[in-house]
Design a protein around this motif. Structure first.
Motif, mmCIF file in Angstrom:
data_model
loop_
_atom_site.group_PDB
_atom_site.id
_atom_site.type_symbol
_atom_site.label_atom_id
_atom_site.label_comp_id
_atom_site.label_asym_id
_atom_site.label_seq_id
_atom_site.Cartn_x
_atom_site.Cartn_y
_atom_site.Cartn_z
ATOM 1 N N VAL A 51 0.817 -1.215 0.000
ATOM 2 C CA VAL A 51 0.000 0.000 0.000
ATOM 3 C C VAL A 51 0.850 1.263 0.000
ATOM 4 C CG1 VAL A 51 -1.989 -1.081 1.090
ATOM 5 C CG2 VAL A 51 -0.215 -0.092 2.521
ATOM 6 N N ALA A 52 2.124 1.141 0.375
ATOM 7 C CA ALA A 52 3.004 2.313 0.403
ATOM 8 C C ALA A 52 3.682 2.568 -0.944
ATOM 9 C CB ALA A 52 4.071 2.140 1.485
ATOM 10 N N LEU A 53 3.615 1.611 -1.870
ATOM 11 C CA LEU A 53 4.364 1.730 -3.123
ATOM 12 C C LEU A 53 4.029 2.985 -3.932
ATOM 13 C CD1 LEU A 53 4.691 -1.919 -4.486
ATOM 14 C CD2 LEU A 53 6.520 -0.384 -3.762
ATOM 15 N N PRO A 54 2.752 3.325 -4.135
ATOM 16 C CA PRO A 54 2.482 4.560 -4.900
ATOM 17 C C PRO A 54 3.097 5.797 -4.263
ATOM 18 C CG PRO A 54 0.502 3.205 -4.760
ATOM 19 C CD PRO A 54 1.501 2.595 -3.823
ATOM 20 N N LEU A 307 -6.876 0.034 -5.973
ATOM 21 C CA LEU A 307 -7.570 0.861 -4.993
ATOM 22 C C LEU A 307 -7.024 2.280 -4.959
ATOM 23 C CD1 LEU A 307 -7.809 -1.735 -2.058
ATOM 24 C CD2 LEU A 307 -9.696 -0.899 -3.458
ATOM 25 N N GLN A 308 -5.714 2.417 -5.076
ATOM 26 C CA GLN A 308 -5.113 3.750 -4.956
ATOM 27 C C GLN A 308 -5.017 4.482 -6.297
ATOM 28 O OE1 GLN A 308 -1.850 4.189 -1.925
ATOM 29 N NE2 GLN A 308 -1.886 1.956 -1.954
ATOM 30 N N THR A 309 -4.692 3.745 -7.360
ATOM 31 C CA THR A 309 -4.504 4.396 -8.659
ATOM 32 C C THR A 309 -5.816 4.567 -9.416
ATOM 33 O OG1 THR A 309 -2.297 3.423 -8.807
ATOM 34 C CG2 THR A 309 -3.245 4.288 -10.836
ATOM 35 N N GLY A 314 -6.745 6.749 -0.551
ATOM 36 C CA GLY A 314 -5.488 6.958 0.155
ATOM 37 C C GLY A 314 -4.964 5.645 0.709
ATOM 38 N N ALA A 315 -3.716 5.681 1.186
ATOM 39 C CA ALA A 315 -3.097 4.456 1.699
ATOM 40 C C ALA A 315 -3.861 3.899 2.899
ATOM 41 C CB ALA A 315 -1.646 4.734 2.081
ATOM 42 N N LEU A 438 -6.207 -1.016 -14.929
ATOM 43 C CA LEU A 438 -6.059 -1.887 -13.770
ATOM 44 C C LEU A 438 -7.354 -2.650 -13.474
ATOM 45 C CD1 LEU A 438 -3.914 0.313 -11.360
ATOM 46 C CD2 LEU A 438 -3.266 -1.883 -12.354
ATOM 47 N N THR A 439 -8.482 -2.119 -13.923
ATOM 48 C CA THR A 439 -9.744 -2.844 -13.767
ATOM 49 C C THR A 439 -9.696 -4.159 -14.538
ATOM 50 O OG1 THR A 439 -10.982 -0.782 -13.507
ATOM 51 C CG2 THR A 439 -12.236 -2.741 -14.105
ATOM 52 N N LEU A 440 -9.251 -4.087 -15.796
ATOM 53 C CA LEU A 440 -9.114 -5.308 -16.587
ATOM 54 C C LEU A 440 -8.052 -6.233 -15.990
ATOM 55 C CD1 LEU A 440 -9.330 -3.949 -20.255
ATOM 56 C CD2 LEU A 440 -11.019 -5.340 -19.037
#
Length: 467
Positions: A51-54, A307-309, A314-315, A438-440
């Motif tokens: 979750v911290a990667l972005p 979830l984030q992109t 948020g994280a 990312l949905t696909l």
């Protein structure tokens, strides 16, 4: 002279263990708690960074391939060195290796928290992977040493297993809590856990040392093969399918892994005895371990990105999505043992795999757009199935071999699981790179995971027959 000295040290160690004997009340409890905390820490660090990667990428830079290496740098070294570190635990003493691993884990966590570039962070994550490989087999050996009575050992191993199982669900949540403060805390949080382990380790009785040969050829080929193979997959996603460099890495990895398998048939003391692959129970358990973690790590990696992109969460909010699965996974672990006792391992594995397939299909079949509650529900269903399946598969491993081979069989099972996680992140990361959204990518992950688990379920039912 050296061998004689080591033999004497081994005998002295055994005498010390016998002499300390059941100073065990407190010593056994301290050992069990330290090993369980270490198991939790090792499991948590696999996924806490997702979750911290972005946020990390925004601060330090880095494309999808670099972010994959932040995850895989840990799990790949962890997987590739497990068998060697199990050997070291026997040769140098489980307590000595455990303490060294916990110390290295703390140092590598501090190093990672102060990373000034993505490449430095990847190095830190690789060091954490090495530390985890030292900790995990030593922690299980310490529990066996400190709990000679079968019922107490079963309780201790259950606590140790619950620590590792719950960590994979707690990791993303804790990452979501800490990242909004600063992403470096995702790594710094490890230090207090390590200090607790080291304080408890003072009360752990000394471990015996045993003379065991090293399979240096096998270890070198395995490490090269795993690293080059995973690097090739990641670079294919980064550079494209026409990249000669990417295919060169992939091909070199395949060649090294083939050479590793050949070497295991020829060396006197192989690190992965090939004869164990002829046992039906081992075949089923190893495939289950690989595919389950392949799916889980890959899914969590893509889910956190989605979830984030895609949804702009948020994280912290993204981490909350994993809360239900954390509680469900813990509950699944608590009842998993009862199901195995009442109905046997085959029933538990069949039930667990079926539940996981239902969870993945539920997420895949839900019409677009995919809401957050569907992801949280799917994660919980899959986690519940995995919590029932994993202890049953581990039990099959131990039942399939005699006591003298239990250590190497357990190491093989954990190695297949960790390699599966590394490959899952790499493969699903490549899928996300090539698909337009990312949905696909998420739907592709759900469908592929359900299909793979269905294949494993059929294999398990056919391979075991009426057993």
């Amino acid at each position: 002279m050296m061998e004689a000295r080591e033999t004497m040290e081994s005998r002295d160690g055994m005498k010390t263990m016998t002499g300390m004997g059941t100073r065990a009340g407190g010593s056994a409890l301290a050992t069990t708690v330290a090993a369980s905390v270490a198991s939790f820490l090792v499991g948590m660090d696999v996924l806490i960074v997702n979750v911290a990667l972005p946020t990390i990428a925004r601060d330090l830079g880095g494309d999808m391939a670099t972010q994959q290496w932040v995850v895989d740098g840990y799990s790949l070294l962890f997987a590739a060195l497990l068998l060697l570190c199990g050997n070291l635990s026997d040769r140098w003493g489980a307590k000595r290796v455990f303490v060294f691993g916990a110390t290295l884990f703390a140092a590598a966590s501090l190093f990672s928290s102060f990373a000034w570039s993505m490449m430095v962070l990847v190095v830190g994550r690789c060091l954490l992977g090495v530390a985890s490989a030292l900790i995990l087999p030593a922690s299980m050996a310490l529990i066996n040493e400190a709990n000679p009575e079968p019922r107490r050992r079963a309780w201790a191993l259950a606590l140790w297993g619950a620590g590792g199982a719950s960590a994979s669900a707690v990791g993303p949540l804790l990452g979501g809590l800490l990242t909004p403060i600063h992403w470096s805390l995702v790594f710094a949080i490890n230090v207090p856990f390590c200090l607790l382990v080291l304080v408890l380790a003072v009360r752990i009785a000394p471990s015996p040392r045993r003379i065991k040969p090293f399979d240096w050829v096998g270890q070198t080929l395995a490490l090269l093969g795993f690293v080059l193979f995973i690097a090739g997959i990641i670079e294919i996603g980064s550079l494209g399918v026409s990249s000669l460099r990417a295919w060169g890495l992939f091909g070199a990895g395949v060649v090294a892994l083939v050479a590793f398998v050949i070497s295991q048939a020829r060396v006197r003391a192989p690190m992965m005895p090939l004869r164990l692959f002829r046992i039906r129970g081992m075949q089923v358990a190893l495939m289950i371990g690989f595919v389950m973690i392949f799916n889980w790590y890959g899914m969590v990696f893509i889910c956190t990105m989605f979830l984030q992109t895609e949804l702009g969460m948020g994280a912290f909010a993204a981490g909350l999505v994993f809360v239900p699965s954390a509680f469900v996974t813990i509950f699944g672990n608590l009842i998993g043992g009862r199901i195995i006792t009442a109905h046997g391992s085959k029933f538990s594995i069949t039930m667990g795999l079926s539940i996981m397939i239902v969870g993945f299909l539920f997420e895949f079949l839900y019409p677009a757009p995919i809401p957050v509650w569907v992801i949280a529900t799917g994660l919980s269903v899959v986690g519940f199935g995995a919590a029932i399946t994993t202890p049953a598969a581990a039990g099959v491993v131990l039942k399939s071999v005699d006591a003298a081979q239990a250590g190497i069989a357990s190491a093989m099972f954990n190695t297949f699981r960790q390699v599966g996680g590394s490959v899952g992140v790499a493969v699903f990361g490549v899928v996300a790179t090539f698909l337009p959204s990312l949905t696909l990518a998420l739907r592709a992950v759900f469908l592929a995971s359900a299909a793979l688990l269905a294949c494993i379920l059929v294999f398990e039912l056919l391979r075991w027959g009426d057993r």
